[in-house]
Design an enzyme around this catalytic site. Sequence first.
Site, short mmCIF file in Angstrom:
data_model
loop_
_atom_site.label_atom_id
_atom_site.label_comp_id
_atom_site.label_asym_id
_atom_site.label_seq_id
_atom_site.Cartn_x
_atom_site.Cartn_y
_atom_site.Cartn_z
CG HIS A 17 6.18 -48.15 -25.66
ND1 HIS A 17 6.21 -47.92 -24.32
CD2 HIS A 17 5.02 -48.83 -25.90
CE1 HIS A 17 5.13 -48.44 -23.75
NE2 HIS A 17 4.39 -48.99 -24.69
NE ARG A 134 7.60 -36.73 -32.80
CZ ARG A 134 6.53 -36.99 -33.55
NH1 ARG A 134 6.68 -37.47 -34.77
NH2 ARG A 134 5.32 -36.74 -33.09
CD GLU A 233 3.48 -35.97 -30.38
OE1 GLU A 233 4.46 -36.72 -30.55
OE2 GLU A 233 2.44 -36.05 -31.09
#
EC number: 3.6.1.57
Length: 323
Positions: A17, A134, A233
């Site tokens: 999270h 990210r 990812e």
Amino acid sequence: MKALIRADASVDIGMGHRVRCQALAQALVELGWTCCFVVDRRYQAFAAANDYFIDSEAECLALASNADLMILDHYGYLADDITALFQAQPNLLVLDDMNDRGDFSAKWVLNPINQTYSANVEHALIGSQYALLRPEFLARSTQFNHASNQLLITLGGTDPLALTLPILQALNARGFLMTDIQVLLGSSAKNADAVKRFCQDHAIALEQGLSDVTPLMGRAKMAISAAGSTLYELACLGVPTIFAQVADNQTRSLQQHVPLGWCDSMRFDTLSENERRAQTEALVKTVVAKWQDDRWLRTARDTALSLVDGRGAARVANCVTSS
């Protein structure tokens, strides 16, 4: 413009999270927002010094009314709780995985798997194009070398079921080449000391608490992983994966991704300790078979790369800012 993010992290909750919200916060900051996390004081060991610490969710409601945007990534909030938060802050973005909390009201809901929400949600941001990764994942797998014989083992930020060591032991017992393994531990991984000793004794490469995991993922021929945010990812970097499901909220993402053919999965969170040992053996047997299947590996990589492009956080930030 001020955004508040209600999300917690701990050994039991995991880090997913927090990590995906940090990716969204970074994208918002680039558009001129100020972002701050709102964290239950019990979990401050996993928080940042500049977070808001609360002792009750009523405090979160009070904070929300003074912000320009509220982002909620918290399974403790059921439909009525989410609607109450929406009444306090109409610019409410809810991050969801399971769509199992009933109908709630929100301006936006974000779910990287395909789900249907009620008309009480004004804007549904649905699908893997909204997966929050990210910025380093924008480099994409074309810049990495997947030709190496490297099996990446990463069971999340905390490895809540302590699966890393038994998986390594089972691989060793099957004769898998230990020097072909790369272990990645989160900074708060369970049983980390025992894992480190095993890796040292068997010449296994190990990293812990890396801020940028893309080089390790980019070198991997294949991975064994938990199925939280890491699923997206690994897909973004084109890594065929066998997932160990360690939490219920991972169910629906696996139900949608396993049939696509780039990954497989085995469930651990509902099993007893004895059952987990047998499941570990089954997982490792699958890994060894897939490891030798060059055709599957090539197809799986191409499929994974088609699913996630790493731009989800920017898409969400732009949607929120322009609405």
